[in-house]
Scaffold this motif. Structure first.
Motif, PDB file in Angstrom:
ATOM      1  N   ARG A  39       6.672   6.693   6.239  1.00 14.36           N
ATOM      2  CA  ARG A  39       5.579   5.956   5.603  1.00 14.36           C
ATOM      3  C   ARG A  39       4.954   4.988   6.596  1.00 14.36           C
ATOM      4  O   ARG A  39       5.597   4.535   7.536  1.00 14.36           O
ATOM      5  N   VAL A  40       3.716   4.632   6.354  1.00 13.91           N
ATOM      6  CA  VAL A  40       2.946   3.760   7.243  1.00 13.91           C
ATOM      7  C   VAL A  40       2.523   2.506   6.495  1.00 13.91           C
ATOM      8  O   VAL A  40       2.145   2.572   5.323  1.00 13.91           O
ATOM      9  N   ALA A  41       2.581   1.369   7.201  1.00 15.50           N
ATOM     10  CA  ALA A  41       2.104   0.098   6.645  1.00 15.50           C
ATOM     11  C   ALA A  41       1.444  -0.694   7.757  1.00 15.50           C
ATOM     12  O   ALA A  41       1.700  -0.480   8.945  1.00 15.50           O
ATOM     13  N   PHE A  42       0.582  -1.625   7.358  1.00 19.69           N
ATOM     14  CA  PHE A  42      -0.092  -2.536   8.286  1.00 19.69           C
ATOM     15  C   PHE A  42       0.311  -3.953   7.897  1.00 19.69           C
ATOM     16  O   PHE A  42       0.036  -4.390   6.785  1.00 19.69           O
ATOM     17  N   HIS A  43       0.934  -4.672   8.819  1.00 22.06           N
ATOM     18  CA  HIS A  43       1.384  -6.048   8.569  1.00 22.06           C
ATOM     19  C   HIS A  43       0.356  -7.046   9.076  1.00 22.06           C
ATOM     20  O   HIS A  43      -0.246  -6.852  10.142  1.00 22.06           O
ATOM     21  N   PHE A  44       0.194  -8.128   8.336  1.00 23.96           N
ATOM     22  CA  PHE A  44      -0.634  -9.271   8.751  1.00 23.96           C
ATOM     23  C   PHE A  44      -0.074 -10.474   8.019  1.00 23.96           C
ATOM     24  O   PHE A  44       0.217 -10.412   6.829  1.00 23.96           O
ATOM     25  N   GLY A  45       0.130 -11.577   8.720  1.00 22.60           N
ATOM     26  CA  GLY A  45       0.718 -12.757   8.093  1.00 22.60           C
ATOM     27  C   GLY A  45       2.028 -12.403   7.420  1.00 22.60           C
ATOM     28  O   GLY A  45       2.886 -11.748   8.009  1.00 22.60           O
ATOM     29  N   ALA A  46       2.177 -12.796   6.152  1.00 27.05           N
ATOM     30  CA  ALA A  46       3.389 -12.500   5.393  1.00 27.05           C
ATOM     31  C   ALA A  46       3.142 -11.390   4.372  1.00 27.05           C
ATOM     32  O   ALA A  46       3.869 -11.268   3.389  1.00 27.05           O
ATOM     33  N   GLN A  47       2.108 -10.583   4.581  1.00 21.65           N
ATOM     34  CA  GLN A  47       1.765  -9.505   3.671  1.00 21.65           C
ATOM     35  C   GLN A  47       1.669  -8.190   4.440  1.00 21.65           C
ATOM     36  O   GLN A  47       1.661  -8.168   5.657  1.00 21.65           O
ATOM     37  N   LYS A  48       1.531  -7.110   3.659  1.00 22.61           N
ATOM     38  CA  LYS A  48       1.289  -5.816   4.283  1.00 22.61           C
ATOM     39  C   LYS A  48       0.504  -4.920   3.341  1.00 22.61           C
ATOM     40  O   LYS A  48       0.430  -5.158   2.132  1.00 22.61           O
ATOM     41  N   ILE A  49      -0.100  -3.908   3.949  1.00 18.34           N
ATOM     42  CA  ILE A  49      -0.785  -2.847   3.226  1.00 18.34           C
ATOM     43  C   ILE A  49       0.022  -1.580   3.463  1.00 18.34           C
ATOM     44  O   ILE A  49       0.181  -1.147   4.608  1.00 18.34           O
ATOM     45  N   ASN A  50       0.563  -0.997   2.383  1.00 16.49           N
ATOM     46  CA  ASN A  50       1.212   0.305   2.499  1.00 16.49           C
ATOM     47  C   ASN A  50       0.142   1.371   2.373  1.00 16.49           C
ATOM     48  O   ASN A  50      -0.858   1.191   1.660  1.00 16.49           O
ATOM     49  N   LEU A  51       0.349   2.487   3.029  1.00 11.78           N
ATOM     50  CA  LEU A  51      -0.655   3.541   3.058  1.00 11.78           C
ATOM     51  C   LEU A  51      -0.160   4.797   2.362  1.00 11.78           C
ATOM     52  O   LEU A  51       0.982   5.220   2.565  1.00 11.78           O
ATOM     53  N   HIS A  52      -1.012   5.370   1.523  1.00 14.52           N
ATOM     54  CA  HIS A  52      -0.802   6.696   0.946  1.00 14.52           C
ATOM     55  C   HIS A  52      -1.935   7.584   1.451  1.00 14.52           C
ATOM     56  O   HIS A  52      -3.070   7.117   1.594  1.00 14.52           O
ATOM     57  N   VAL A  53      -1.628   8.831   1.695  1.00 17.98           N
ATOM     58  CA  VAL A  53      -2.662   9.805   2.045  1.00 17.98           C
ATOM     59  C   VAL A  53      -2.993  10.586   0.778  1.00 17.98           C
ATOM     60  O   VAL A  53      -2.084  11.041   0.068  1.00 17.98           O
ATOM     61  N   ARG A  54      -4.297  10.710   0.495  1.00 20.77           N
ATOM     62  CA  ARG A  54      -4.725  11.404  -0.725  1.00 20.77           C
ATOM     63  C   ARG A  54      -4.084  12.789  -0.801  1.00 20.77           C
ATOM     64  O   ARG A  54      -4.099  13.546   0.163  1.00 20.77           O
ATOM     65  N   GLY A  55      -3.500  13.084  -1.953  1.00 19.29           N
ATOM     66  CA  GLY A  55      -2.845  14.362  -2.163  1.00 19.29           C
ATOM     67  C   GLY A  55      -1.366  14.353  -1.803  1.00 19.29           C
ATOM     68  O   GLY A  55      -0.647  15.290  -2.132  1.00 19.29           O
ATOM     69  N   ALA A  56      -0.925  13.293  -1.117  1.00 24.19           N
ATOM     70  CA  ALA A  56       0.491  13.169  -0.737  1.00 24.19           C
ATOM     71  C   ALA A  56       0.994  11.770  -1.082  1.00 24.19           C
ATOM     72  O   ALA A  56       1.771  11.183  -0.341  1.00 24.19           O
ATOM     73  N   GLU A  57       0.530  11.229  -2.210  1.00 23.65           N
ATOM     74  CA  GLU A  57       0.912   9.882  -2.630  1.00 23.65           C
ATOM     75  C   GLU A  57       2.403   9.826  -2.944  1.00 23.65           C
ATOM     76  O   GLU A  57       2.986  10.802  -3.399  1.00 23.65           O
ATOM     77  N   VAL A  58       3.009   8.669  -2.683  1.00 20.76           N
ATOM     78  CA  VAL A  58       4.415   8.435  -2.978  1.00 20.76           C
ATOM     79  C   VAL A  58       4.519   7.927  -4.415  1.00 20.76           C
ATOM     80  O   VAL A  58       3.756   7.057  -4.821  1.00 20.76           O
ATOM     81  N   SER A  59       5.454   8.464  -5.176  1.00 21.66           N
ATOM     82  CA  SER A  59       5.639   8.025  -6.569  1.00 21.66           C
ATOM     83  C   SER A  59       6.558   6.814  -6.628  1.00 21.66           C
ATOM     84  O   SER A  59       7.478   6.720  -5.822  1.00 21.66           O
ATOM     85  N   PRO A  60       6.344   5.943  -7.592  1.00 23.57           N
ATOM     86  CA  PRO A  60       5.191   5.912  -8.485  1.00 23.57           C
ATOM     87  C   PRO A  60       3.949   5.423  -7.741  1.00 23.57           C
ATOM     88  O   PRO A  60       4.050   4.736  -6.731  1.00 23.57           O
ATOM     89  N   HIS A  61       2.798   5.775  -8.263  1.00 28.39           N
ATOM     90  CA  HIS A  61       1.535   5.349  -7.653  1.00 28.39           C
ATOM     91  C   HIS A  61       0.528   5.037  -8.755  1.00 28.39           C
ATOM     92  O   HIS A  61       0.799   5.238  -9.937  1.00 28.39           O
ATOM     93  N   ALA A  62      -0.615   4.529  -8.345  1.00 30.80           N
ATOM     94  CA  ALA A  62      -1.682   4.193  -9.301  1.00 30.80           C
ATOM     95  C   ALA A  62      -2.028   5.415 -10.152  1.00 30.80           C
ATOM     96  O   ALA A  62      -1.857   6.562  -9.713  1.00 30.80           O
ATOM     97  N   HIS A  63      -2.530   5.165 -11.330  1.00 32.73           N
ATOM     98  CA  HIS A  63      -2.916   6.254 -12.237  1.00 32.73           C
ATOM     99  C   HIS A  63      -3.941   7.176 -11.588  1.00 32.73           C
ATOM    100  O   HIS A  63      -3.828   8.399 -11.693  1.00 32.73           O
ATOM    101  N   LEU A  64      -4.940   6.598 -10.939  1.00 31.82           N
ATOM    102  CA  LEU A  64      -5.987   7.375 -10.269  1.00 31.82           C
ATOM    103  C   LEU A  64      -6.166   6.882  -8.829  1.00 31.82           C
ATOM    104  O   LEU A  64      -7.162   6.224  -8.515  1.00 31.82           O
ATOM    105  N   PRO A  65      -5.215   7.168  -7.933  1.00 35.28           N
ATOM    106  CA  PRO A  65      -5.364   6.701  -6.550  1.00 35.28           C
ATOM    107  C   PRO A  65      -6.616   7.320  -5.934  1.00 35.28           C
ATOM    108  O   PRO A  65      -6.811   8.531  -6.009  1.00 35.28           O
ATOM    109  N   ALA A  66      -7.469   6.481  -5.354  1.00 35.57           N
ATOM    110  CA  ALA A  66      -8.741   6.979  -4.843  1.00 35.57           C
ATOM    111  C   ALA A  66      -9.142   6.262  -3.560  1.00 35.57           C
ATOM    112  O   ALA A  66      -9.214   5.028  -3.548  1.00 35.57           O
ATOM    113  N   PRO A  67      -9.407   7.006  -2.502  1.00 37.42           N
ATOM    114  CA  PRO A  67      -9.933   6.386  -1.288  1.00 37.42           C
ATOM    115  C   PRO A  67     -11.294   5.738  -1.580  1.00 37.42           C
ATOM    116  O   PRO A  67     -12.086   6.262  -2.359  1.00 37.42           O
TER     117      PRO A  67
END
Length: 132
Positions: A39-67
């Protein structure tokens, strides 16, 4: 008293993993991290953004994950004029700004750009007194 203290991470869904990694590490200057099963994430400060690729989302995920469905605001650690200069060196266009906005803790001076999936990215510097 509210029980939520701060945001730990959010999840962004992308189409092109390599373009997204380049944007968030080179243009936004976040630190790339891999974890778990690649899995890929981007760190900044004390937070991060985790990344999902459309069609290969990690469960659980948003109801309608959308780029392209996010509108995010980041507070810069340097003056906004330095950010503008950096974006120019990267050849990354500014969509709007600088403009004055109201943020969570006060007035902001902001610019807007778009990431490779067309998410709206606001980059701001604090101007002072809390917003009313």
């Amino acid at each position: 008293m509210p029980f939520i203290e701060h945001l730990d991470h959010l999840v962004l869904t992308c189409v092109d993993l390599d373009a997204t990694k380049r944007f968030y590490t080179f243009v936004m200057q976040m630190r790339l991290e891999t974890f778990g099963e690649g899995r890929v994430a981007f760190h900044f400060g004390a937070q991060k953004i985790n990344l999902h690729v459309r069609g290969a989302e990690v469960s659980p995920h948003a109801h309608l994950p959308a780029p392209g469905a996010l509108d995010l605001c980041f507070i810069a650690s340097v003056p906004l004029d330095e950010v503008i200069t950096h974006l120019g060196h990267c050849g990354w266009p500014i969509v709007e700004g600088p403009v004055e906005r109201n943020g969570a803790t006060g007035k902001l001076r902001s610019i807007y750009i778009r990431d490779p999936d067309l998410n709206l990215i606001e980059i701001s510097e604090a101007l002072g007194a809390p917003a009313a």
